[in-house]
Design a protein around this motif. Sequence first.
Motif, mmCIF file in Angstrom:
data_model
loop_
_atom_site.group_PDB
_atom_site.id
_atom_site.type_symbol
_atom_site.label_atom_id
_atom_site.label_comp_id
_atom_site.label_asym_id
_atom_site.label_seq_id
_atom_site.Cartn_x
_atom_site.Cartn_y
_atom_site.Cartn_z
ATOM 1 N N THR A 58 0.826 -1.207 0.000
ATOM 2 C CA THR A 58 0.000 0.000 0.000
ATOM 3 C C THR A 58 0.862 1.259 0.000
ATOM 4 O O THR A 58 0.585 2.216 -0.730
ATOM 5 C CB THR A 58 -0.944 -0.004 1.222
ATOM 6 N N ILE A 59 1.900 1.273 0.824
ATOM 7 C CA ILE A 59 2.804 2.420 0.859
ATOM 8 C C ILE A 59 3.428 2.640 -0.515
ATOM 9 O O ILE A 59 3.490 3.771 -1.023
ATOM 10 C CB ILE A 59 3.879 2.229 1.939
ATOM 11 N N TYR A 60 3.876 1.549 -1.133
ATOM 12 C CA TYR A 60 4.490 1.648 -2.465
ATOM 13 C C TYR A 60 3.504 2.216 -3.489
ATOM 14 O O TYR A 60 3.822 3.142 -4.239
ATOM 15 C CB TYR A 60 4.979 0.265 -2.916
ATOM 16 N N LYS A 61 2.278 1.671 -3.503
ATOM 17 C CA LYS A 61 1.295 2.112 -4.491
ATOM 18 C C LYS A 61 0.887 3.565 -4.285
ATOM 19 O O LYS A 61 0.724 4.330 -5.256
ATOM 20 C CB LYS A 61 0.054 1.214 -4.432
ATOM 21 N N LYS A 62 0.697 3.950 -3.040
ATOM 22 C CA LYS A 62 0.233 5.313 -2.761
ATOM 23 C C LYS A 62 1.300 6.354 -3.125
ATOM 24 O O LYS A 62 0.984 7.413 -3.667
ATOM 25 C CB LYS A 62 -0.145 5.449 -1.288
ATOM 26 N N LEU A 63 2.552 6.060 -2.814
ATOM 27 C CA LEU A 63 3.609 7.034 -3.087
ATOM 28 C C LEU A 63 3.936 7.121 -4.577
ATOM 29 O O LEU A 63 4.165 8.199 -5.117
ATOM 30 C CB LEU A 63 4.869 6.701 -2.290
ATOM 31 N N THR A 64 3.964 5.966 -5.253
ATOM 32 C CA THR A 64 4.330 5.958 -6.670
ATOM 33 C C THR A 64 3.120 6.134 -7.578
ATOM 34 O O THR A 64 3.290 6.323 -8.781
ATOM 35 C CB THR A 64 5.022 4.637 -7.029
ATOM 36 N N TRP A 77 12.616 -0.661 -3.792
ATOM 37 C CA TRP A 77 12.543 -0.118 -2.428
ATOM 38 C C TRP A 77 13.568 0.983 -2.229
ATOM 39 O O TRP A 77 13.330 1.927 -1.476
ATOM 40 C CB TRP A 77 12.719 -1.226 -1.403
ATOM 41 N N GLU A 78 14.710 0.868 -2.896
ATOM 42 C CA GLU A 78 15.700 1.952 -2.825
ATOM 43 C C GLU A 78 15.142 3.204 -3.483
ATOM 44 O O GLU A 78 15.390 4.324 -3.025
ATOM 45 C CB GLU A 78 16.994 1.522 -3.511
ATOM 46 N N GLU A 79 14.391 3.039 -4.556
ATOM 47 C CA GLU A 79 13.769 4.183 -5.220
ATOM 48 C C GLU A 79 12.755 4.863 -4.314
ATOM 49 O O GLU A 79 12.521 6.072 -4.410
ATOM 50 C CB GLU A 79 13.095 3.727 -6.519
ATOM 51 N N PHE A 131 13.376 9.161 1.130
ATOM 52 C CA PHE A 131 12.099 9.446 1.767
ATOM 53 C C PHE A 131 11.832 8.530 2.965
ATOM 54 O O PHE A 131 11.498 9.006 4.057
ATOM 55 C CB PHE A 131 10.966 9.304 0.741
ATOM 56 N N CYS A 132 11.946 7.231 2.776
ATOM 57 C CA CYS A 132 11.575 6.295 3.846
ATOM 58 C C CYS A 132 12.551 6.342 5.008
ATOM 59 O O CYS A 132 12.138 6.207 6.167
ATOM 60 C CB CYS A 132 11.460 4.882 3.287
ATOM 61 N N ILE A 133 13.826 6.545 4.724
ATOM 62 C CA ILE A 133 14.796 6.680 5.809
ATOM 63 C C ILE A 133 14.507 7.943 6.607
ATOM 64 O O ILE A 133 14.586 7.957 7.845
ATOM 65 C CB ILE A 133 16.232 6.716 5.254
ATOM 66 N N MET A 134 14.146 9.021 5.922
ATOM 67 C CA MET A 134 13.790 10.256 6.613
ATOM 68 C C MET A 134 12.553 10.031 7.483
ATOM 69 O O MET A 134 12.481 10.501 8.626
ATOM 70 C CB MET A 134 13.532 11.371 5.606
ATOM 71 N N SER A 135 11.584 9.292 6.950
ATOM 72 C CA SER A 135 10.370 8.984 7.700
ATOM 73 C C SER A 135 10.697 8.219 8.977
ATOM 74 O O SER A 135 10.165 8.536 10.053
ATOM 75 C CB SER A 135 9.415 8.156 6.827
ATOM 76 N N VAL A 136 11.567 7.222 8.884
ATOM 77 C CA VAL A 136 11.949 6.429 10.057
ATOM 78 C C VAL A 136 12.614 7.318 11.105
ATOM 79 O O VAL A 136 12.372 7.180 12.309
ATOM 80 C CB VAL A 136 12.876 5.271 9.643
ATOM 81 N N ASN A 137 13.439 8.246 10.665
ATOM 82 C CA ASN A 137 14.096 9.151 11.604
ATOM 83 C C ASN A 137 13.108 10.080 12.289
ATOM 84 O O ASN A 137 13.269 10.418 13.460
ATOM 85 C CB ASN A 137 15.176 9.955 10.880
ATOM 86 N N ILE A 138 12.073 10.496 11.575
ATOM 87 C CA ILE A 138 11.048 11.339 12.186
ATOM 88 C C ILE A 138 10.252 10.540 13.212
ATOM 89 O O ILE A 138 9.930 11.042 14.299
ATOM 90 C CB ILE A 138 10.132 11.949 11.106
ATOM 91 N N THR A 139 9.942 9.282 12.909
ATOM 92 C CA THR A 139 9.291 8.430 13.909
ATOM 93 C C THR A 139 10.170 8.296 15.140
ATOM 94 O O THR A 139 9.685 8.349 16.276
ATOM 95 C CB THR A 139 8.996 7.032 13.316
#
Length: 261
Positions: A58-64, A77-79, A131-139
């Motif tokens: 779902t995360i993949y589909k919503k973002l892309t 996933w790197e993208e 994006f996802c690494i930044m998200s993890v850091n914000i969490t």
Amino acid sequence: QKKVRATVRRRGLAALVRFLFGPARLQPQLQGEQELALAMAQCGLDDNERVHMRILQTIYKKLTRSRLGCPRYGAHWEELGFQGADPGTDLRGTGMLGLMQMLYFVMDSQTLPLAQEIFRLSQHETQNFPFCIMSVNITRIVIQALREERLSRECNRRQQVIAVLNDLYAAAFLQLYRVWKWQHKTVADSGFLLKELELSTKKKPKQLLKSLEAYVNRSPAADGLQRPAPPSGAGNRAGEEIDFTGVCDLRVELEGEARLI
């Protein structure tokens, strides 16, 4: 749950100062929800859990904005902003809570446009960032603020914990986005910006939440996507829809500085 330590331990003078002058304590009826959030941060991604795999899709589909699913492992996933072919390796600091906050960001109709706008910026030729690494850091930052009891007053006021965590996560991401975009930041600035974001999240959570509210309501005076004021000091939220149980409908032990993993 045995690994959960709900608050930062203080001893000696620090404990006395906290008792006399510290922030409000979380009300007893909310402590169970706080422990749930922290326990979620201890749970890793499990390939055998179908719901975990659906969350990733779902995360993949919503973002892309793709109608197609994607393999469990791969360069796609790197993208998206993970460090490698397996997203699970980047969730070791925040566990499933980190993934659930991404899910909240893209499943809420009010924050999905913001999430997609931030993702577009993360693909920029010169201003790109993971994006996802930044998200993890914000969490990570948000959970640390909870453990330091910086969010207790807001949680008590709303009689919610996880909903406050989710809104603060989105608000912090909005703040980072605005600074990154309008001040033309790059990955080289990420360490400093995360430190600044951590300070804002801990010291001014209410202000961040108001900024998110203004964005959601499209307030002309304070729309979250407008150019922010210069900072003081140095360095000057397609395909087949899936009905997930919201994080807030469900009835982290993190230490160290906020940083890109």
